[in-house]
Design a protein around this motif. Structure first.
Motif, PDB file in Angstrom:
ATOM      1  N   VAL A   8       0.788  -1.313   0.068  1.00  0.00           N
ATOM      2  CA  VAL A   8       0.012  -0.024  -0.143  1.00  0.00           C
ATOM      3  C   VAL A   8       0.940   1.259  -0.123  1.00  0.00           C
ATOM      4  O   VAL A   8       1.956   1.408   0.603  1.00  0.00           O
ATOM      5  CB  VAL A   8      -1.052   0.127   1.081  1.00  0.00           C
ATOM      6  N   ASP A   9       0.362   2.344  -0.622  1.00  0.00           N
ATOM      7  CA  ASP A   9       0.841   3.560  -0.449  1.00  0.00           C
ATOM      8  C   ASP A   9      -0.166   4.734  -0.124  1.00  0.00           C
ATOM      9  O   ASP A   9      -0.004   6.021   0.020  1.00  0.00           O
ATOM     10  CB  ASP A   9       1.287   3.972  -2.063  1.00  0.00           C
ATOM     11  N   PHE A  10      -1.017   3.941   0.513  1.00  0.00           N
ATOM     12  CA  PHE A  10      -2.405   4.731   1.138  1.00  0.00           C
ATOM     13  C   PHE A  10      -3.077   5.860   0.230  1.00  0.00           C
ATOM     14  O   PHE A  10      -3.744   6.508   0.564  1.00  0.00           O
ATOM     15  CB  PHE A  10      -1.710   5.746   2.273  1.00  0.00           C
ATOM     16  N   SER A  11      -2.926   5.283  -1.077  1.00  0.00           N
ATOM     17  CA  SER A  11      -3.870   6.089  -2.062  1.00  0.00           C
ATOM     18  C   SER A  11      -5.028   5.371  -2.084  1.00  0.00           C
ATOM     19  O   SER A  11      -5.218   4.360  -1.478  1.00  0.00           O
ATOM     20  CB  SER A  11      -3.214   6.209  -3.376  1.00  0.00           C
ATOM     21  N   ASP A  12      -6.295   6.072  -2.807  1.00  0.00           N
ATOM     22  CA  ASP A  12      -7.608   5.432  -3.002  1.00  0.00           C
ATOM     23  C   ASP A  12      -7.408   4.012  -3.808  1.00  0.00           C
ATOM     24  O   ASP A  12      -7.964   3.073  -3.261  1.00  0.00           O
ATOM     25  CB  ASP A  12      -8.299   6.267  -3.804  1.00  0.00           C
TER      26      ASP A  12
END
Length: 277
Positions: A8-12
């Motif tokens: 994850v990169d915490f984007s949508d």
């Protein structure tokens, strides 16, 4: 299926992948291992200067906060989630993480890439697809009601695809979906007659030791490019996802030869399941 890895990169797009992974995990009583590649340099982590130490602490606290926001959602209730933060800067190292947590599947969100970015850089998802020995499921959109019923598996039925075919076939069965086999016939020098295609597929199944499939079980589709053929067939037959092997080329080999698998991952709007040859 016991373990699912979600980078994850915490984007949508990461959230889309997490929701799909949660859906799969609930059906199979699997655990999710969520990993964030923080990518701090060794200098930031090891030097004693106050500015570098402060910067490292800031990034770590921010990551912790983002994890709380990402994981505090209703669809993860009842799912065992393990958090990991890695200081890797290269997404090709996701394969090492997948091996360490014994992942059966990697689920990633992606917006794809086009133009010069696709040629010279590529997306992080593409790098994972190119290097991971674990199957990768790429999610392109919000899919709150994720359910696979029909998956189109496309390849040229050459012997180099046998192991990838076996792995993907097994995984599709585990996911409870029906697999449709697809061969794209191209114009010009790459055109093959029906008899030639049947002969290649017959030899493929024989070499793979597969006795329950015959050439008649493979769909032939004519188009100008492999990518267009896969997309056009999948949409006209209302597929839920596309599955495809990928060469995992890198460096100059990737630049000059490319990879159909990675092109499909970049441009498809449907979920794409890949397996490195």
């Amino acid at each position: 299926m016991k373990n699912i890895l979600v980078p994850v990169d915490f984007s949508d797009y990461s959230k889309y992948a997490m929701e799909v992974a949660a859906s799969i995990a609930k059906k199979h009583q699997a655990s999710i291992h969520v990993v964030h590649m923080m990518g701090l340099t060794d200098a930031v982590l090891t030097r004693d200067e106050s500015q570098e130490v402060f910067e490292a602490m800031y990034h770590m606290k921010l990551t912790e906060k983002r994890f709380d926001e990402l994981l505090n959602v209703p669809y993860l209730e009842g799912v065992t989630v393990h958090q990991n933060v890695k200081n890797y800067t290269n997404f090709t190292e996701i394969n090492d993480v997948a091996i360490s947590c014994d992942a059966d599947l990697i689920v990633m969100g992606s917006h794809g890439s086009t133009g010069l970015k696709e040629v010279f850089v590529g997306s992080n998802t593409e790098k994972v697809v190119r290097t991971a020995t674990t199957p990768v499921l790429v999610i392109k959109d919000h899919m709150p009601d994720f359910n696979l019923e029909k998956v189109v598996f496309a390849c040229d039925f050459k012997s180099e695809n046998i192991e990838a075919f076996k792995q993907i076939r097994k995984l599709i069965k585990v996911l409870g979906a029906q697999m449709e086999l697809l061969y794209i016939n191209l114009p010009g020098e790459r055109f093959r007659s029906s008899i030639e295609i049947e002969d290649r597929i017959y030899k493929f199944f024989a070499q793979a030791g597969i006795e329950d499939l015959r050439p008649k079980d493979v769909n032939y589709y004519n188009d100008y490019t492999v990518e267009d053929g896969i997309f056009n067939y999948s949409f006209s037959n209302k597929a839920d996802a596309i599955a495809i092997p990928t060469h995992g080329r890198s460096g100059l080999a990737h630049f000059f030869a490319g990879s159909i698998g990675e092109d499909v991952v970049n441009h498809s709007v449907l979920p794409v399941l890949t397996q490195k040859m």
